[in-house]
Enzyme design. Structure first.
Site, PDB file in Angstrom:
ATOM      1  N   ASN A 115       8.914   1.122  -1.198  1.00 15.12           N
ATOM      2  CA  ASN A 115       9.471   2.643  -1.709  1.00 15.12           C
ATOM      3  C   ASN A 115       8.713   3.548  -0.878  1.00 15.12           C
ATOM      4  OD1 ASN A 115       7.087   1.118  -3.277  1.00 15.12           O
ATOM      5  ND2 ASN A 115       6.308   3.121  -3.385  1.00 15.12           N
ATOM      6  N   THR A 152       6.368  -0.108   2.783  1.00 18.72           N
ATOM      7  CA  THR A 152       5.777  -1.348   3.320  1.00 18.72           C
ATOM      8  C   THR A 152       6.850  -2.649   2.986  1.00 18.72           C
ATOM      9  OG1 THR A 152       4.527  -1.285   0.896  1.00 18.72           O
ATOM     10  CG2 THR A 152       3.577  -0.566   2.951  1.00 18.72           C
ATOM     11  N   TRP A 209      10.057  -8.910  -7.599  1.00 16.86           N
ATOM     12  CA  TRP A 209       9.602  -9.908  -6.543  1.00 16.86           C
ATOM     13  C   TRP A 209       9.717 -11.588  -6.865  1.00 16.86           C
ATOM     14  CZ3 TRP A 209       6.194 -13.660  -7.930  1.00 16.86           C
ATOM     15  CH2 TRP A 209       5.456 -13.583  -8.908  1.00 16.86           C
ATOM     16  N   CYS A 244      -7.523   3.030 -11.439  1.00 15.89           N
ATOM     17  CA  CYS A 244      -7.552   1.812 -12.187  1.00 15.89           C
ATOM     18  C   CYS A 244      -6.308   1.174 -12.678  1.00 15.89           C
ATOM     19  CB  CYS A 244      -8.495   2.586 -13.597  1.00 15.89           C
ATOM     20  SG  CYS A 244      -9.787   3.154 -13.232  1.00 15.89           S
ATOM     21  N   GLY A 257       0.659  -1.281  -0.161  1.00 19.16           N
ATOM     22  CA  GLY A 257       0.123  -0.019  -0.063  1.00 19.16           C
ATOM     23  C   GLY A 257       0.651   1.353  -0.062  1.00 19.16           C
ATOM     24  N   CYS A 267      -4.564  -2.397 -11.382  1.00 23.78           N
ATOM     25  CA  CYS A 267      -5.018  -3.438 -12.039  1.00 23.78           C
ATOM     26  C   CYS A 267      -5.311  -3.621 -13.482  1.00 23.78           C
ATOM     27  CB  CYS A 267      -6.695  -3.713 -11.717  1.00 23.78           C
ATOM     28  SG  CYS A 267      -6.816  -4.029  -9.956  1.00 23.78           S
ATOM     29  N   ASP A 320      11.200   4.374  -7.062  1.00 21.29           N
ATOM     30  CA  ASP A 320      10.671   2.944  -6.744  1.00 21.29           C
ATOM     31  C   ASP A 320      11.444   1.852  -6.674  1.00 21.29           C
ATOM     32  OD1 ASP A 320       8.581   1.379  -5.905  1.00 21.29           O
ATOM     33  OD2 ASP A 320       7.826   1.091  -7.931  1.00 21.29           O
ATOM     34  N   GLU A 331       1.819   3.054  -2.364  1.00 19.48           N
ATOM     35  CA  GLU A 331       1.258   3.910  -3.259  1.00 19.48           C
ATOM     36  C   GLU A 331       0.231   4.931  -2.922  1.00 19.48           C
ATOM     37  OE1 GLU A 331       4.424   2.240  -5.166  1.00 19.48           O
ATOM     38  OE2 GLU A 331       2.593   1.052  -4.423  1.00 19.48           O
TER      39      GLU A 331
END
Length: 652
Positions: free
Chosen positions: A237, A217, A370, A575, A159, A578, A282, A161
């Site tokens: 970040n 996070t 990741w 949006c 989260g 996703c 980032d 962002e």
């Protein structure tokens, strides 16, 4: 640990993703075939790593639904649904996903996407306990796999962002009681500090950073050393991304983009190493971390290794945090090198894009992300997916409100055609490939190209094999020493989850979870847990085609065209996470630019009211007005028109 088990996401506490099984080897891998396939509850972005314990597999879908499967037959034994709040997708950076469960002492642990951490009885699937790990005031979500550390189970959250303050929490694995919580960035100094580490970190921040949370996070990467009783967390970040906005006046902004070592029993700070001080790109340090012992300059060192987004490969002493080496694994231009005396990167003069835009390599998606890397202990090589990227970083002061919280408009849009910019500047990127890295010699051993599909997590085995899948659904095996491709098959569903190896009744299997929506093919319907063995002869699913382009160009009125700019900003606030930047899907869910025109007739119902069930859209009526919903529609139609070559209603 039983060699035939894979009880944790990285197999062991070291997270090396190496299997000592060797029945399947470089000499017979050509005989590998599908043993069985089991569809998974839902298909939203299946990126997790299964676990295997005593002949059974445990796997999560994107929402955190756990399934227990017979490892030899693929028969479903039980399924547990934690009942997550599907509206939590609004707090997702990259849509609904889950990186898998873990296990300990007859229990299976997993986190639902809305932040519920739970423990299940491994035999029956009955819930033992469940706790809410999320601060309800922020747009948090949980996408990472829990980790076991002593008597506790650890989980972070996502989260950054969305203007949140990062933390990692430890819960007693028997009772679910909170044991400790460590915040990764300091809060409001006026409220006092939780510990001395937060007071120290506050000295590296400026301005009123806490008003936008700070970020940081811990959305996945953690490792544990039971001998030292240390847990290592990879921190993400900042919020907002750009330090000029987040912390006016500069500062390193601890503990953003850092590896932090904590006492596993108490949660107390022990040491840290910041891979990217004052991060503005980032460049998270949330890539997987591997623990091992290697000989450096004639001395056996206990090390932790990581290759984060910023393009360097780091080797640290895991007792002290001392930097032992830092080398670029691919093209890097934001920093020339890492100064071994200070441990700091030597930045390009314009890397922070203050005076003018900066074409940064890598971009915010990183050369590494990741995806799990694997340390092949027999050869001493580290295997990992590499994706060379670039991005045009530009200063922006735009702030977007999301559910009463604020974050910077990340500028996650290359306003110019990035390919043209690279060509004009004579920059050539190598694309995607599987890299074998020698951490002792500090150089590449070999690479295997996967261009263009991006490769996923990696498994290596004692059979001298390296397994990796990619977004196109190809699943391949390589010789660990040479990189020669020895075997491949198509799963006919995008698969970038973590492959594992396990054993049942003396038979070795290779399993992988695969499935996500893909622009051009409805691969979600093939989403499943796949298991391969020597002589396996089950049929693979057929590729399911669907029309790649249903869109019919429309003509926007002058009034509608005037709303495209607003729709652009709102789309990237609500949006993009996703459906992808610039309304161009990255493969997580459908590409809206390919939608049939009829979708725009029911746009309001879809966007404001939601479709709710399973993978459906959450309702947005509480965060968007009718006019704002319309503006997003016009932006998407404008983007689709541009792709069709029709007149544009806004600058791109």
């Amino acid at each position: 640990m039983v060699d035939g088990n894979w009880p944790n996401t990285g197999r062991n506490f070291s997270e090396d993703r190496f299997s000592p099984l060797d029945q399947i080897s470089h000499s017979n891998v050509s005989e590998l075939g599908l043993a069985w396939r089991m569809p998974v509850a839902t298909a939203t972005n299946l990126k997790g790593t299964p676990i295997a314990v005593n002949g059974s597999l445990f796997v999560t879908d994107g929402w955190g639904v756990v399934s227990k499967v017979d490892g030899a037959s693929g028969e479903l034994i039980w399924r547990y649904d934690p009942g997550p709040d599907h509206s939590a997708v609004r707090g997702a950076c990259c849509t609904v996903l889950n990186r898998g469960p873990t296990s300990s002492d007859g229990k299976v642990f997993a986190a639902a996407f809305d932040g519920q951490l739970f423990a299940l009885d491994m035999e029956s699937g009955e819930e033992i306990w469940k706790v809410d790990t999320i601060d309800s005031e922020g747009l948090y979500s949980s996408s990472g796999a829990p980790r076991i550390a002593g008597d506790n189970v650890l989980i972070g959250n996502a989260g950054a962002e969305f203007a949140v303050r990062g933390y990692v929490s430890a819960y007693n694995k028997d009772t679910g009681e909170l044991a400790w919580r460590f915040y990764t960035v300091p809060g409001n100094p006026g409220d006092g500090f939780e510990n001395a580490a937060m007071e120290m970190a506050a000295g590296t921040w400026n301005g009123a950073w806490w008003e936008n949370g700070g970020g940081g996070t811990v959305w996945d990467s953690m490792s544990y050393d039971p001998e030292l009783d240390l847990v290592y967390i990879g921190v993400g970040n900042g919020s907002p991304w750009n330090r000029e906005t987040r912390s006016p006046g500069g500062g390193d902004n601890l503990f953003l983009s850092s590896i932090v070592a904590l006492n596993a029993t108490t949660g107390d700070y022990v040491w840290h190493y910041q891979t990217t001080p004052g991060d503005s790109w980032d460049f998270t340090a949330t890539s997987p971390m591997v623990l091992t012992d290697i000989e450096i300059d004639g001395q056996l060192r206990q090390v932790i290794m990581q290759s984060p987004k910023n393009g360097f490969f780091y080797v640290l002493d895991r007792r002290s945090g001392e930097l032992l080496s830092a080398d670029p694994i691919a093209t890097v231009n934001w920093a020339s090198h890492v100064d071994m005396e200070t441990g700091r990167p030597v930045e390009h003069p314009n890397a922070r894009f203050i005076e003018e835009p900066f074409l940064g390599i890598p971009g915010p998606s990183g050369h590494r992300n990741w995806h799990g890397m694997s340390f092949h202990r027999p050869s001493g090589l580290m295997f990992m997916a590499v994706n060379e990227t670039a991005f045009l970083f530009t200063q922006t002061d735009d702030i977007v409100e999301v559910q009463g919280r604020f974050r910077q408009d990340l500028g996650y849009r290359p306003w110019q055609d990035l390919a043209s910019i690279l060509e004009e500047r004579g920059v050539t990127l190598e694309g995607q490939y599987l890299l074998a890295w020698d951490p002792v010699a500090r150089k590449e051993a070999w690479r295997a190209s996967r261009n263009p599909p991006r490769g996923g997590s990696v498994l290596s085995t004692a059979g001298e094999l390296v397994f990796q899948s990619d977004r196109s659904g190809e699943f391949a095996a390589y010789h660990a020493r040479t990189g020669e491709r020895l075997w491949s098959t198509s799963l006919n569903t995008g698969a970038v989850g973590g492959p594992i190896s396990y054993e049942v009744d003396g038979r070795q299997y290779i399993a992988i979870l695969g499935g996500h929506a893909h622009p051009g093919y409805n691969m979600a319907r093939n989403a499943a847990l796949f298991s391969f063995s020597l002589g396996g002869d089950s049929p693979l699913p057929a590729r399911i085609e669907w029309p790649v382009d249903n869109y019919e160009a429309v003509t926007l009125t002058a009034e509608q065209s005037a709303m495209v700019g607003l729709g652009d900003r709102l789309y990237h606030a609500h949006c993009m996470h996703c459906h992808g930047p610039n309304a161009a899907s990255g493969g997580n869910v459908s590409d809206l630019r390919h939608s049939h025109i009829s979708i725009f007739d029911i746009w309001t119902e879809i966007v404001l009211d939601g479709t709710l069930e399973s993978n459906g859209m959450p309702a947005h009526a509480d965060v968007l007005t009718q006019d704002e919903s319309d503006a997003i529609k016009y932006y998407v139609q404008d983007r689709a028109n541009q792709r069709k070559g029709a007149p544009s209603g806004a600058d791109d």
